[in-house]
Motif scaffolding. Structure first.
Motif, PDB file in Angstrom:
ATOM      1  N   VAL A 146      31.095 -43.178  28.090  1.00 44.77           N
ATOM      2  CA  VAL A 146      31.590 -41.838  28.439  1.00 44.77           C
ATOM      3  C   VAL A 146      32.507 -41.276  27.363  1.00 44.77           C
ATOM      4  N   GLY A 147      33.548 -42.026  27.015  1.00 43.47           N
ATOM      5  CA  GLY A 147      34.501 -41.552  26.016  1.00 43.47           C
ATOM      6  C   GLY A 147      33.903 -41.374  24.644  1.00 43.47           C
ATOM      7  N   PRO A 148      33.170 -42.370  24.106  1.00 41.58           N
ATOM      8  CA  PRO A 148      32.602 -42.226  22.769  1.00 41.58           C
ATOM      9  C   PRO A 148      31.691 -41.021  22.611  1.00 41.58           C
ATOM     10  N   SER A 149      30.808 -40.771  23.561  1.00 39.63           N
ATOM     11  CA  SER A 149      29.892 -39.636  23.423  1.00 39.63           C
ATOM     12  C   SER A 149      30.645 -38.309  23.466  1.00 39.63           C
ATOM     13  N   ARG A 150      31.685 -38.249  24.310  1.00 40.64           N
ATOM     14  CA  ARG A 150      32.494 -37.023  24.390  1.00 40.64           C
ATOM     15  C   ARG A 150      33.257 -36.793  23.086  1.00 40.64           C
ATOM     16  N   ASP A 151      33.918 -37.851  22.583  1.00 39.96           N
ATOM     17  CA  ASP A 151      34.718 -37.696  21.367  1.00 39.96           C
ATOM     18  C   ASP A 151      33.849 -37.386  20.156  1.00 39.96           C
ATOM     19  N   TRP A 152      32.695 -38.047  20.059  1.00 42.14           N
ATOM     20  CA  TRP A 152      31.795 -37.769  18.931  1.00 42.14           C
ATOM     21  C   TRP A 152      31.325 -36.327  18.978  1.00 42.14           C
ATOM     22  N   LEU A 153      30.936 -35.859  20.164  1.00 39.56           N
ATOM     23  CA  LEU A 153      30.421 -34.500  20.290  1.00 39.56           C
ATOM     24  C   LEU A 153      31.479 -33.474  19.926  1.00 39.56           C
ATOM     25  N   MET A 154      32.699 -33.638  20.426  1.00 41.48           N
ATOM     26  CA  MET A 154      33.755 -32.675  20.134  1.00 41.48           C
ATOM     27  C   MET A 154      34.064 -32.633  18.640  1.00 41.48           C
ATOM     28  N   ASN A 155      34.160 -33.791  18.008  1.00 42.99           N
ATOM     29  CA  ASN A 155      34.463 -33.846  16.576  1.00 42.99           C
ATOM     30  C   ASN A 155      33.320 -33.314  15.737  1.00 42.99           C
ATOM     31  N   THR A 156      32.085 -33.540  16.191  1.00 42.76           N
ATOM     32  CA  THR A 156      30.923 -33.049  15.458  1.00 42.76           C
ATOM     33  C   THR A 156      30.852 -31.530  15.512  1.00 42.76           C
ATOM     34  N   LEU A 157      31.090 -30.971  16.685  1.00 45.20           N
ATOM     35  CA  LEU A 157      31.005 -29.516  16.822  1.00 45.20           C
ATOM     36  C   LEU A 157      32.113 -28.820  16.037  1.00 45.20           C
ATOM     37  N   ASP A 158      33.206 -29.540  15.777  1.00 43.93           N
ATOM     38  CA  ASP A 158      34.303 -28.952  15.003  1.00 43.93           C
ATOM     39  C   ASP A 158      34.097 -29.042  13.500  1.00 43.93           C
ATOM     40  N   GLN A 159      33.090 -29.827  13.062  1.00 44.03           N
ATOM     41  CA  GLN A 159      32.888 -30.038  11.637  1.00 44.03           C
ATOM     42  C   GLN A 159      32.280 -28.817  10.963  1.00 44.03           C
ATOM     43  N   GLU A 160      32.670 -28.621   9.733  1.00 46.75           N
ATOM     44  CA  GLU A 160      31.992 -27.637   8.904  1.00 46.75           C
ATOM     45  C   GLU A 160      30.871 -28.351   8.172  1.00 46.75           C
ATOM     46  N   PRO A 161      29.699 -27.719   8.021  1.00 48.81           N
ATOM     47  CA  PRO A 161      28.612 -28.367   7.288  1.00 48.81           C
ATOM     48  C   PRO A 161      29.044 -28.690   5.862  1.00 48.81           C
ATOM     49  N   THR A 162      28.671 -29.862   5.380  1.00 43.96           N
ATOM     50  CA  THR A 162      29.021 -30.245   4.025  1.00 43.96           C
ATOM     51  C   THR A 162      27.927 -29.806   3.060  1.00 43.96           C
ATOM     52  N   THR A 163      28.315 -29.541   1.850  1.00 43.00           N
ATOM     53  CA  THR A 163      27.363 -29.101   0.844  1.00 43.00           C
ATOM     54  C   THR A 163      27.506 -29.986  -0.383  1.00 43.00           C
ATOM     55  N   GLY A 164      26.588 -29.793  -1.313  1.00 37.41           N
ATOM     56  CA  GLY A 164      26.674 -30.555  -2.553  1.00 37.41           C
ATOM     57  C   GLY A 164      25.699 -31.706  -2.563  1.00 37.41           C
ATOM     58  N   PRO A 165      25.455 -32.270  -3.718  1.00 32.58           N
ATOM     59  CA  PRO A 165      24.495 -33.361  -3.861  1.00 32.58           C
ATOM     60  C   PRO A 165      24.953 -34.611  -3.122  1.00 32.58           C
ATOM     61  N   ARG A 166      23.991 -35.377  -2.654  1.00 31.06           N
ATOM     62  CA  ARG A 166      24.280 -36.603  -1.952  1.00 31.06           C
ATOM     63  C   ARG A 166      24.725 -37.671  -2.947  1.00 31.06           C
ATOM     64  N   VAL A 167      25.755 -38.453  -2.553  1.00 34.12           N
ATOM     65  CA  VAL A 167      26.254 -39.508  -3.437  1.00 34.12           C
ATOM     66  C   VAL A 167      25.194 -40.596  -3.561  1.00 34.12           C
ATOM     67  N   ARG A 168      24.899 -41.048  -4.786  1.00 32.88           N
ATOM     68  CA  ARG A 168      23.886 -42.079  -5.020  1.00 32.88           C
ATOM     69  C   ARG A 168      24.493 -43.229  -5.806  1.00 32.88           C
ATOM     70  N   LEU A 169      25.326 -44.014  -5.202  1.00 27.81           N
ATOM     71  CA  LEU A 169      25.926 -45.160  -5.855  1.00 27.81           C
ATOM     72  C   LEU A 169      25.046 -46.391  -5.642  1.00 27.81           C
ATOM     73  N   GLU A 170      25.147 -47.338  -6.577  1.00 25.60           N
ATOM     74  CA  GLU A 170      24.282 -48.509  -6.524  1.00 25.60           C
ATOM     75  C   GLU A 170      24.465 -49.321  -5.244  1.00 25.60           C
ATOM     76  N   ASP A 171      25.708 -49.502  -4.809  1.00 23.05           N
ATOM     77  CA  ASP A 171      25.917 -50.312  -3.617  1.00 23.05           C
ATOM     78  C   ASP A 171      25.369 -49.624  -2.376  1.00 23.05           C
ATOM     79  N   VAL A 172      25.505 -48.293  -2.309  1.00 25.81           N
ATOM     80  CA  VAL A 172      24.970 -47.561  -1.169  1.00 25.81           C
ATOM     81  C   VAL A 172      23.446 -47.617  -1.180  1.00 25.81           C
ATOM     82  N   THR A 173      22.861 -47.441  -2.351  1.00 22.19           N
ATOM     83  CA  THR A 173      21.405 -47.498  -2.480  1.00 22.19           C
ATOM     84  C   THR A 173      20.869 -48.862  -2.065  1.00 22.19           C
ATOM     85  N   ALA A 174      21.582 -49.910  -2.463  1.00 23.49           N
ATOM     86  CA  ALA A 174      21.157 -51.267  -2.118  1.00 23.49           C
ATOM     87  C   ALA A 174      21.208 -51.478  -0.604  1.00 23.49           C
ATOM     88  N   VAL A 175      22.267 -50.983   0.039  1.00 19.32           N
ATOM     89  CA  VAL A 175      22.394 -51.121   1.489  1.00 19.32           C
ATOM     90  C   VAL A 175      21.261 -50.379   2.190  1.00 19.32           C
TER      91      VAL A 175
END
Length: 450
Positions: free
Chosen positions: A129-158
């Motif tokens: 109950v709490g997690p879904s509510r908190d995630w939804l509220m924080n998500t709706l408050d977010q501004e869309p992010t822009t810019g290229p996606r980060v492509r670091l070697e460790d992230v790519t490997a994961v």
């Protein structure tokens, strides 16, 4: 000198429970935890209220009792018992990023160690109950992010490892490779979360870690380990929020919705699916939207609302028409005709609409066969068998049942085995017919081997 535990006393007063009633509920909950020797009495509860700390795992069991009573998550900390165990901490959707990293790292280590407490920790019906509510509220408050996606070697490997393990799950079942993935996450990925240097890197790593943590939860779910699965899913949702990837968070909620409905709480399953859909308002993933509508339909069918369930299936199909696989994220790979038609078949099966169920089951089976997806094929063959039973066509049901057994034997999946067992139960009204006896004998051998 011991200080009275005012927090425990306050919760007991608010709950309107006597000490004797609390003792009885603790004993009952302990049985769910496979702790039959836990049997407190009124005197022992008085000692706790006077400041004595109960031995492990009693603090977690008591927290579960109050959580069930109030309908929201009560932690051991709330009850004045200090920090909870690894199992309890992973049920908390913590606002602190540091606490989240610590909780998910400890959960991974506990999973690898196969500790008794984690393995015995039950699914907590109110924890979502709490997690879904908190995630939804924080998500709706977010501004869309822009810019290229980060492509670091460790992230790519994961991410590459994610794709490898996801395909292992799709084709071999959740019981194949889950502990290997848990070891990889504990030794490599979770430590990376502590070593990021920029906000961009941190978000990228959180996204990759959320994907993998979700997969760990899903594999545990497919293996029938629902308490472990729930804890991974909650922490995955929190990491997804940190990554600012709303579609990924909605995907995690889809998994939580599926689990809630499967475990007998379709109302909660529907609510979680709806929260996921609302959170997609600032993100684009037609595949995820199709999945959320699909899972809402499954919940509605369990609730007996045929009109709303059929409407949700139609919405799911409409959303899937907009899917472009090359534009979807890697975690959406499984959301395809084999999966969606299979789930729709089970929706109409539950509504006892055998004609619609058969149509979707056959389509799912065709796609699953072409892709060599044994788990999905087994579940859809089982759904097809049920449609034949609903028409009293035992010959066709037996044939589909044998195909279910063949496919279920090719994967390590508790869900596939449960589909077989469900089919056995549905054949019982046909009595001692030779086809029923033949299927039961073969199914028994498969279940024993599993």
């Amino acid at each position: 000198m011991k200080r009275p535990n005012e927090q425990l006393a306050n919760h007991l007063t608010r709950a309107g429970m006597s000490r004797g009633e609390l003792a009885r509920r603790i004993k009952s909950k302990a049985r769910e935890w496979n702790e039959p020797n836990v049997s407190p009495n009124v005197t022992r509860i008085r000692f706790w209220m006077e400041g004595e700390k109960p031995r492990t795992p009693l603090p977690d069991i008591i927290a579960d009792v109050f959580s069930d009573h109030f309908g929201y998550r009560v932690t051991t900390y709330d009850l004045g018992f200090g920090d909870g165990t690894r199992a309890d901490a992973a049920l908390v959707y913590d606002t602190s990023y540091t606490a989240t990293v610590r909780a998910v790292a400890e959960l991974g280590r506990a999973d690898v160690d196969r500790r008794k407490l984690l393995a015995a920790a039950p699914f907590a019906a109110v924890a979502g109950v709490g997690p879904s509510r908190d995630w939804l509220m924080n998500t709706l408050d977010q501004e869309p992010t822009t810019g290229p996606r980060v492509r670091l070697e460790d992230v790519t490997a994961v991410k590459s490892m994610f794709e490898t393990f996801q395909r292992m799950d799709i084709f071999q079942g959740g019981g194949s490779g889950r502990l290997v993935l848990a070891e990889y996450m504990s030794q490599h990925v979770y430590p990376l979360l502590r070593r990021t240097h920029t906000e961009e890197v941190r978000r990228a790593l959180c996204e990759a870690a959320a994907e993998q943590t979700y997969l760990l939860g899903w594999m545990a779910y497919d293996s029938g380990q629902h308490g472990i699965a729930q804890r991974y899913l909650i922490q995955s949702l929190r990491l997804a929020e940190e990554s600012k990837n709303a579609a990924l968070g909605a995907h995690v909620l889809a998994g939580m919705a599926d689990q809630a409905t499967l475990l007998g709480d379709p109302q909660e399953g529907r609510r979680l699916a709806q929260a996921g859909r609302h959170g997609l308002s600032k993100a684009t993933s037609p595949a995820c939207l199709a999945d959320l509508w699909c899972l809402e339909a499954r919940a509605l069918a369990k609730l007996g609302d045929a009109t709303a369930a059929s409407r949700a299936v139609a919405q799911s199909e409409k959303a899937y028409e907009r899917v472009r696989p090359e534009e979807e994220q890697a975690w959406a790979e499984f959301i395809d005709p084999a999966y969606l038609h299979g789930e729709h078949a089970m929706t109409f099966r539950d509504l006892e609409d055998s004609s619609a169920a058969e149509t979707h089951a056959v389509r799912s089976i065709e796609h699953a066969h072409a892709q060599k997806r044994a788990r999905r094929g087994a579940m859809s063959q089982a759904a097809l068998a049920v449609t034949h039973l609903q028409r009293h066509d035992l010959d066709s049901a037996h044939a589909a049942g044998l195909r279910t057994l063949t496919l279920a034997g090719q994967v390590k999946s508790t869900r596939a085995i449960e589909a077989v067992q469900d089919l056995r139960r549905r054949m019982q009204p046909f009595g001692k017919n030779r086809l029923v006896a033949d299927f039961n004998e073969r199914a028994h051998a498969l279940v024993q081997a599993a």
